[in-house]
Motif scaffolding. Structure first.
Motif, PDB file in Angstrom:
ATOM      1  N   MET A   1       0.836  -1.205   0.000  1.00 32.31           N
ATOM      2  CA  MET A   1       0.000   0.000   0.000  1.00 32.31           C
ATOM      3  C   MET A   1       0.867   1.250   0.000  1.00 32.31           C
ATOM      4  O   MET A   1       0.575   2.226  -0.713  1.00 32.31           O
ATOM      5  CB  MET A   1      -0.938  -0.013   1.203  1.00 32.31           C
ATOM      6  N   PHE A   2       1.949   1.253   0.784  1.00 33.76           N
ATOM      7  CA  PHE A   2       2.828   2.420   0.794  1.00 33.76           C
ATOM      8  C   PHE A   2       3.615   2.531  -0.506  1.00 33.76           C
ATOM      9  O   PHE A   2       3.879   3.637  -0.989  1.00 33.76           O
ATOM     10  CB  PHE A   2       3.770   2.357   2.005  1.00 33.76           C
ATOM     11  N   ALA A   3       3.989   1.392  -1.082  1.00 36.23           N
ATOM     12  CA  ALA A   3       4.688   1.421  -2.362  1.00 36.23           C
ATOM     13  C   ALA A   3       3.795   2.043  -3.437  1.00 36.23           C
ATOM     14  O   ALA A   3       4.252   2.858  -4.249  1.00 36.23           O
ATOM     15  CB  ALA A   3       5.109   0.010  -2.763  1.00 36.23           C
ATOM     16  N   GLN A   4       2.525   1.680  -3.428  1.00 34.54           N
ATOM     17  CA  GLN A   4       1.576   2.221  -4.399  1.00 34.54           C
ATOM     18  C   GLN A   4       1.317   3.711  -4.169  1.00 34.54           C
ATOM     19  O   GLN A   4       0.930   4.433  -5.097  1.00 34.54           O
ATOM     20  CB  GLN A   4       0.267   1.443  -4.334  1.00 34.54           C
ATOM     21  N   SER A   5       1.544   4.179  -2.933  1.00 33.66           N
ATOM     22  CA  SER A   5       1.329   5.598  -2.631  1.00 33.66           C
ATOM     23  C   SER A   5       2.518   6.463  -3.029  1.00 33.66           C
ATOM     24  O   SER A   5       2.481   7.686  -2.879  1.00 33.66           O
ATOM     25  CB  SER A   5       1.042   5.776  -1.138  1.00 33.66           C
ATOM     26  N   GLY A   6       3.590   5.815  -3.519  1.00 37.43           N
ATOM     27  CA  GLY A   6       4.730   6.567  -4.011  1.00 37.43           C
ATOM     28  C   GLY A   6       5.938   6.595  -3.099  1.00 37.43           C
ATOM     29  O   GLY A   6       6.911   7.305  -3.378  1.00 37.43           O
TER      30      GLY A   6
ATOM     31  N   LYS B   1       9.450   5.681  -1.611  1.00 33.02           N
ATOM     32  CA  LYS B   1      10.653   5.130  -2.228  1.00 33.02           C
ATOM     33  C   LYS B   1      10.966   3.746  -1.672  1.00 33.02           C
ATOM     34  O   LYS B   1      10.751   3.468  -0.500  1.00 33.02           O
ATOM     35  CB  LYS B   1      11.843   6.067  -1.990  1.00 33.02           C
ATOM     36  N   LYS B   2      11.491   2.881  -2.532  1.00 31.71           N
ATOM     37  CA  LYS B   2      11.751   1.495  -2.161  1.00 31.71           C
ATOM     38  C   LYS B   2      12.677   1.385  -0.957  1.00 31.71           C
ATOM     39  O   LYS B   2      12.470   0.549  -0.072  1.00 31.71           O
ATOM     40  CB  LYS B   2      12.357   0.744  -3.351  1.00 31.71           C
ATOM     41  N   GLU B   3      13.700   2.246  -0.879  1.00 35.93           N
ATOM     42  CA  GLU B   3      14.649   2.157   0.223  1.00 35.93           C
ATOM     43  C   GLU B   3      14.015   2.502   1.576  1.00 35.93           C
ATOM     44  O   GLU B   3      14.473   2.054   2.622  1.00 35.93           O
ATOM     45  CB  GLU B   3      15.860   3.056  -0.033  1.00 35.93           C
ATOM     46  N   ASP B   4      12.936   3.294   1.549  1.00 34.99           N
ATOM     47  CA  ASP B   4      12.278   3.665   2.799  1.00 34.99           C
ATOM     48  C   ASP B   4      11.308   2.594   3.282  1.00 34.99           C
ATOM     49  O   ASP B   4      10.940   2.581   4.461  1.00 34.99           O
ATOM     50  CB  ASP B   4      11.526   4.995   2.635  1.00 34.99           C
ATOM     51  N   LEU B   5      10.901   1.695   2.400  1.00 32.42           N
ATOM     52  CA  LEU B   5       9.977   0.637   2.789  1.00 32.42           C
ATOM     53  C   LEU B   5      10.624  -0.333   3.770  1.00 32.42           C
ATOM     54  O   LEU B   5       9.932  -1.028   4.513  1.00 32.42           O
ATOM     55  CB  LEU B   5       9.491  -0.114   1.549  1.00 32.42           C
ATOM     56  N   SER B   6      11.959  -0.371   3.787  1.00 30.97           N
ATOM     57  CA  SER B   6      12.663  -1.275   4.700  1.00 30.97           C
ATOM     58  C   SER B   6      12.540  -0.846   6.152  1.00 30.97           C
ATOM     59  O   SER B   6      12.916  -1.600   7.062  1.00 30.97           O
ATOM     60  CB  SER B   6      14.141  -1.361   4.315  1.00 30.97           C
ATOM     61  N   ARG B   7      12.024   0.351   6.384  1.00 33.57           N
ATOM     62  CA  ARG B   7      11.839   0.826   7.758  1.00 33.57           C
ATOM     63  C   ARG B   7      10.659   0.149   8.442  1.00 33.57           C
ATOM     64  O   ARG B   7      10.528   0.228   9.664  1.00 33.57           O
ATOM     65  CB  ARG B   7      11.646   2.345   7.776  1.00 33.57           C
ATOM     66  N   PHE B   8       9.803  -0.495   7.659  1.00 37.35           N
ATOM     67  CA  PHE B   8       8.642  -1.169   8.235  1.00 37.35           C
ATOM     68  C   PHE B   8       9.030  -2.523   8.818  1.00 37.35           C
ATOM     69  O   PHE B   8       9.707  -3.328   8.176  1.00 37.35           O
ATOM     70  CB  PHE B   8       7.546  -1.368   7.183  1.00 37.35           C
ATOM     71  N   ARG B   9       8.584  -2.761  10.032  1.00 37.92           N
ATOM     72  CA  ARG B   9       8.736  -4.066  10.669  1.00 37.92           C
ATOM     73  C   ARG B   9       7.415  -4.404  11.361  1.00 37.92           C
ATOM     74  O   ARG B   9       6.589  -3.526  11.605  1.00 37.92           O
ATOM     75  CB  ARG B   9       9.867  -4.043  11.708  1.00 37.92           C
ATOM     76  N   ASP B  10       7.232  -5.657  11.676  1.00 36.22           N
ATOM     77  CA  ASP B  10       6.008  -6.069  12.364  1.00 36.22           C
ATOM     78  C   ASP B  10       6.349  -7.103  13.426  1.00 36.22           C
ATOM     79  O   ASP B  10       7.035  -8.100  13.144  1.00 36.22           O
ATOM     80  CB  ASP B  10       5.002  -6.660  11.367  1.00 36.22           C
ATOM     81  N   ALA B  11       5.884  -6.850  14.642  1.00 36.24           N
ATOM     82  CA  ALA B  11       6.183  -7.748  15.754  1.00 36.24           C
ATOM     83  C   ALA B  11       5.628  -9.143  15.496  1.00 36.24           C
ATOM     84  O   ALA B  11       6.292 -10.146  15.783  1.00 36.24           O
ATOM     85  CB  ALA B  11       5.603  -7.174  17.053  1.00 36.24           C
ATOM     86  N   GLY B  12       4.416  -9.217  14.968  1.00 32.36           N
ATOM     87  CA  GLY B  12       3.799 -10.515  14.707  1.00 32.36           C
ATOM     88  C   GLY B  12       4.518 -11.299  13.630  1.00 32.36           C
ATOM     89  O   GLY B  12       4.644 -12.519  13.714  1.00 32.36           O
ATOM     90  N   ALA B  13       5.009 -10.611  12.609  1.00 34.01           N
ATOM     91  CA  ALA B  13       5.731 -11.277  11.523  1.00 34.01           C
ATOM     92  C   ALA B  13       7.058 -11.848  12.015  1.00 34.01           C
ATOM     93  O   ALA B  13       7.528 -12.874  11.514  1.00 34.01           O
ATOM     94  CB  ALA B  13       5.968 -10.303  10.374  1.00 34.01           C
TER      95      ALA B  13
END
Length: 331
Positions: A241-246, A248-260
């Protein structure tokens, strides 16, 4: 709705108590206590849940050299009917009690209210957090584990854990609460109780976007943005969803999830972990330690909650979801 805390209420201490299976977690070294029994030597699962909460509160008091008379408020919740484990733990703690239900988002909603009470000068010390117990939650929302029913790959494992923090007036060199966003209820029409990650991802997306916009921030302003229990599939949906919102790919790595991440790559747990105790234990244990060691300076913790009940599921209703975010800084 974004709330800013000029006085910087501080997380003074924290505690995490978990069940026996949680020793398989990648975060197990950050837990204060691991019980050898799912029911914590009690006769029922619900009583075991109560003991998880009580033990966590006692550990916080011991760490902080306080007693229950020093605590102004106790804020918390769980997933059992009418939050009875938390209610019974509050009976033992014997302080002013605010029971909360935001499903798996309670770990953060309780911290937000504790920070507000501190900001207003109404509290010197508040204990806030959440818990869950695997067997009791599975029995209530899906099937008793004795049935041995087969679960789909999208399902997640409810964590047996309690995570709580002590919030008080600002103290330097400790993590503090700078701002928070109280999320809206988002419903994309999901109906599958075995696919909570997919149901909750849009709520996480909405809350994170709102927080960043109203705080005039970008993803790169944070060391990490950690959601609570989207699981492996829900996290992929959020990132997409964030990738589709524009973004940058390098910033998507900041996302983490405790459950994952909770159970690592162990396929026994399918899409990962869930439950209020999932985010509460990771936030109160692992994340607090990262601040203490200086690894992180600013983090956005986002807890998501599916606001269904056994009744609404049986009536064929959709699953409304919410997400609450809390911005924690250091220094």
């Amino acid at each position: 709705m974004v709330i800013v805390f000029p006085s910087k209420p501080t997380i003074l201490s924290s505690a995490t108590v978990v069940g026996p299976l949680e020793k398989r977690s990648v975060f197990q070294t950050y837990f204060d206590k691991i019980s050898q029994d799912e029911r914590v030597q009690k006769s029922t699962n619900e009583q075991g849940n109560t003991m998880l909460i009580s033990d966590a509160c006692q550990i916080i008091l011991k760490k902080s050299n306080l007693n229950n008379l020093d605590i102004d408020y106790f804020l918390g919740g769980d997933l059992v009917n009418q939050m009875t484990p938390t209610n019974f733990a509050a009976r033992e703690l014997a302080v002013s009690f605010i029971g909360l239900f935001s499903a798996c988002a309670t770990s953060v909603s309780s911290m937000i209210i504790a920070a507000l009470l501190t900001e207003l000068g109404a509290s010197d010390f508040s204990i806030a957090g959440a818990s869950s117990q695997h067997n009791s939650v599975e029995r209530q929302f899906r099937y008793p584990i004795d049935y041995g029913s087969q679960k789909p790959a999208t399902s997640q494992w409810t964590v047996t854990a309690a995570g709580f923090v002590l919030i008080g007036k600002h103290e330097p060199k400790l993590p503090y609460i700078e701002a928070a966003t109280v999320g809206k209820v988002i419903d994309y029409g999901a109906t599958d109780p075995y696919h909570m990650g997919g149901a909750m991802a849009p709520a996480a997306f909405d809350t994170i976007q709102s927080h960043l916009k109203k705080r005039s921030q970008k993803l790169e302003d944070y060391d990490v943005i950690m959601t609570g229990d989207l699981g492996k599939i829900g996290l992929k949906i959020l990132i997409a969803m964030f990738a589709q919102s524009g973004v940058k790919k390098e910033d998507l790595s900041r996302f983490r999830d405790a459950g994952a991440e909770f159970y690592g790559e162990d396929s026994s747990f399918l899409a990962g972990a869930s439950g209020p105790g999932c985010s509460a234990s990771v936030y109160s244990g692992y994340m607090m330690e990262q601040f203490k060691t200086g690894r992180y300076k600013r983090v956005l913790l986002v807890a998501t909650g599916a606001l269904l009940s056994p009744l609404t599921f049986q009536q064929g209703d959709t699953i409304p979801c919410t997400a609450h975010a809390i911005e924690i800084g250091m220094g």
